[in-house]
Design an enzyme around this catalytic site. Structure first.
Site, mmCIF file in Angstrom:
data_model
loop_
_atom_site.group_PDB
_atom_site.id
_atom_site.type_symbol
_atom_site.label_atom_id
_atom_site.label_comp_id
_atom_site.label_asym_id
_atom_site.label_seq_id
_atom_site.Cartn_x
_atom_site.Cartn_y
_atom_site.Cartn_z
ATOM 1 N N TYR A 1 -0.296 33.192 27.161
ATOM 2 C CA TYR A 1 0.940 33.292 27.273
ATOM 3 C C TYR A 1 1.591 34.619 28.030
ATOM 4 O O TYR A 1 2.547 35.199 27.738
ATOM 5 C CB TYR A 1 1.719 33.153 25.829
ATOM 6 C CG TYR A 1 2.033 31.795 25.363
ATOM 7 C CD1 TYR A 1 2.642 30.942 26.002
ATOM 8 C CD2 TYR A 1 1.238 31.541 24.054
ATOM 9 C CE1 TYR A 1 2.832 29.559 25.542
ATOM 10 C CE2 TYR A 1 1.589 30.395 23.557
ATOM 11 C CZ TYR A 1 2.256 29.273 24.141
ATOM 12 O OH TYR A 1 2.324 28.190 23.856
ATOM 13 N N ASN B 1 6.896 24.214 18.046
ATOM 14 C CA ASN B 1 7.347 22.952 18.684
ATOM 15 C C ASN B 1 5.863 22.171 18.930
ATOM 16 O O ASN B 1 5.856 21.202 20.121
ATOM 17 C CB ASN B 1 8.159 23.397 20.033
ATOM 18 C CG ASN B 1 7.260 24.323 20.802
ATOM 19 O OD1 ASN B 1 5.980 24.555 20.802
ATOM 20 N ND2 ASN B 1 7.972 24.609 21.916
ATOM 21 N N HIS C 1 1.322 22.255 23.282
ATOM 22 C CA HIS C 1 1.597 22.858 24.584
ATOM 23 C C HIS C 1 0.954 22.004 25.689
ATOM 24 O O HIS C 1 0.143 21.608 25.368
ATOM 25 C CB HIS C 1 1.000 24.330 24.552
ATOM 26 C CG HIS C 1 0.513 24.846 26.056
ATOM 27 N ND1 HIS C 1 1.507 25.455 26.461
ATOM 28 C CD2 HIS C 1 -0.649 24.582 26.670
ATOM 29 C CE1 HIS C 1 0.906 25.850 27.942
ATOM 30 N NE2 HIS C 1 -0.162 25.167 28.066
ATOM 31 N N GLU D 1 -5.345 27.315 33.127
ATOM 32 C CA GLU D 1 -5.612 27.243 31.570
ATOM 33 C C GLU D 1 -6.792 26.658 31.084
ATOM 34 O O GLU D 1 -7.589 26.870 30.184
ATOM 35 C CB GLU D 1 -4.446 26.437 30.852
ATOM 36 C CG GLU D 1 -3.105 27.378 31.159
ATOM 37 C CD GLU D 1 -1.661 26.802 30.504
ATOM 38 O OE1 GLU D 1 -0.633 27.539 30.377
ATOM 39 O OE2 GLU D 1 -1.764 25.615 30.419
ATOM 40 N N LYS E 1 -0.594 22.874 18.652
ATOM 41 C CA LYS E 1 -0.462 24.278 17.984
ATOM 42 C C LYS E 1 -0.719 24.150 16.361
ATOM 43 O O LYS E 1 -0.817 23.037 15.835
ATOM 44 C CB LYS E 1 0.908 24.682 18.460
ATOM 45 C CG LYS E 1 1.373 24.926 19.908
ATOM 46 C CD LYS E 1 2.689 25.419 20.127
ATOM 47 C CE LYS E 1 2.866 25.417 21.713
ATOM 48 N NZ LYS E 1 4.129 26.188 21.837
HETATM 49 P P1 RTP Z 1 4.532 25.749 26.081
HETATM 50 O O1 RTP Z 1 4.147 26.726 26.996
HETATM 51 O O2 RTP Z 1 4.192 26.284 24.454
HETATM 52 O O3 RTP Z 1 3.988 24.600 26.250
HETATM 53 O O4 RTP Z 1 6.157 25.799 25.928
HETATM 54 P P2 RTP Z 1 7.186 25.414 27.215
HETATM 55 O O5 RTP Z 1 6.291 25.641 28.521
HETATM 56 O O6 RTP Z 1 7.784 24.210 26.952
HETATM 57 O O7 RTP Z 1 8.046 26.787 26.975
HETATM 58 P P3 RTP Z 1 7.814 28.240 27.596
HETATM 59 O O8 RTP Z 1 8.967 28.786 28.253
HETATM 60 O O9 RTP Z 1 6.342 28.393 28.130
HETATM 61 O O10 RTP Z 1 7.628 29.093 26.388
HETATM 62 C C1 RTP Z 1 6.340 29.219 25.557
HETATM 63 C C2 RTP Z 1 6.581 29.285 23.809
HETATM 64 O O11 RTP Z 1 7.451 30.252 23.831
HETATM 65 C C3 RTP Z 1 8.347 29.974 22.533
HETATM 66 N N1 RTP Z 1 9.769 30.106 22.971
HETATM 67 N N2 RTP Z 1 10.493 31.026 22.159
HETATM 68 N N3 RTP Z 1 12.780 32.088 20.915
HETATM 69 C C4 RTP Z 1 12.932 31.704 22.205
HETATM 70 O O12 RTP Z 1 13.970 31.467 22.746
HETATM 71 C C5 RTP Z 1 11.718 31.096 22.756
HETATM 72 N N4 RTP Z 1 11.695 30.526 24.024
HETATM 73 C C6 RTP Z 1 10.380 29.962 24.020
HETATM 74 C C7 RTP Z 1 8.192 28.318 22.271
HETATM 75 O O13 RTP Z 1 7.407 28.040 21.211
HETATM 76 C C8 RTP Z 1 7.536 27.956 23.579
HETATM 77 O O14 RTP Z 1 6.483 26.688 23.412
HETATM 78 MG MG MG Z 2 5.018 27.265 28.985
#
Ligand code: RTP
Ligand code: MG
Length: 148
Positions: A49, A112, A115, A126, A9
Site C-alpha cells: 500500500y 472491504n 483487494h 504486486e 483481506k
Molecule cells: P484495494 O487497493 O484494497 O484493492 O482498494 P481500492 O483500490 O478499491 O482502493 P484504494 O484507493 O487503493 O485504497 C486502498 C484501501 O484503503 C482503504 N481506504 N480507506 N477511510 C478511507 O477513506 C479509505 N479510503 C481507502 C480501503 O480499505 C481501500 O481498500
Molecule cells: Mg487500490
C-alpha cells in the site's frame, strides 16, 4: 495471457468468504495460477500500500491487513485486471453495485473484503511482491481430458 493479483483481506477470510470468492472468478472463466494463505508482515503491507503512505487512513489500513490471515492469489485470463476490479466493485462497499463482491458482502470502506490490482503495471508489481516465480503454476483448463 494477462494476470492480476487478488487478495482476500482478513475480514473476507474471517467471514468465511474464501470459497465464494474463488468460485466467482472460476465461474467467470478465469484460471487460478497462484494461491497461498499468509500472515502479512508490516513490511509487506507497507510496500503493497506504498502509494497511500501519506494518507490519513494508512496506519489503520496497515494494521487491518496485518491483523489476520490473508489469501493471496494470481488469476489469469483475457481482460482479467479490469474485469476483476468490476467484479470487486467500488472501494466503499456502500457505493458498490449489487452483484459485486463488495456490494454483496461489505458495508465499511475499511472492511472491504478483497483487494485487486488496478492496472497492468500495478498487477506486475504486486505479483512480484507477493509471489516468487516458482510459486506460480501455469496450466490450461481442459474439461474433456479430465472427465473422460
Ligand atoms: P484495494 O487497493 O484494497 O484493492 O482498494 P481500492 O483500490 O478499491 O482502493 P484504494 O484507493 O487503493 O485504497 C486502498 C484501501 O484503503 C482503504 N481506504 N480507506 N477511510 C478511507 O477513506 C479509505 N479510503 C481507502 C480501503 O480499505 C481501500 O481498500
Ligand atoms: Mg487500490
Amino acid at each position: 495471457m494477462e494476470r492480476t493479483f487478488l487478495a482476500i483481506k482478513p475480514d473476507g477470510v474471517q467471514r468465511g468468504l474464501v470459497g465464494t470468492i474463488i468460485q466467482r472468478f472460476e465461474q467467470k472463466g478465469y484460471t487460478l495460477v497462484g494461491l497461498k494463505m499468509l500472515r502479512v508482515s508490516r513490511e509487506l503491507a507497507e510496500q503493497h500500500y506504498g502509494e497511500h503512505k501519506d494518507k490519513p487512513f494508512f496506519p489503520g489500513l496497515v494494521n487491518f491487513i496485518t491483523s489476520g490471515p490473508v489469501v493471496a492469489m494470481v488469476w489469469e485470463g483475457r481482460g482479467v485486471i479490469a474485469a476483476a476490479r468490476k467484479m470487486i466493485g467500488a472501494t466503499n462497499p456502500l457505493n458498490a453495485e449489487p452483484g459485486t463482491l463488495r456490494g454483496e458482502f461489505g458495508v465499511d470502506v475499511g472492511r472491504n473484503i478483497i483487494h485487486g490490482s488496478d492496472a497492468a503495471e500495478t498487477a506486475e508489481r504486486e505479483i512480484n511482491l507477493w509471489f516468487q516465480t516458482q510459486e506460480l503454476v501455469p496450466w490450461e483448463p481442459s474439461l474433456t481430458s479430465w472427465v473422460y
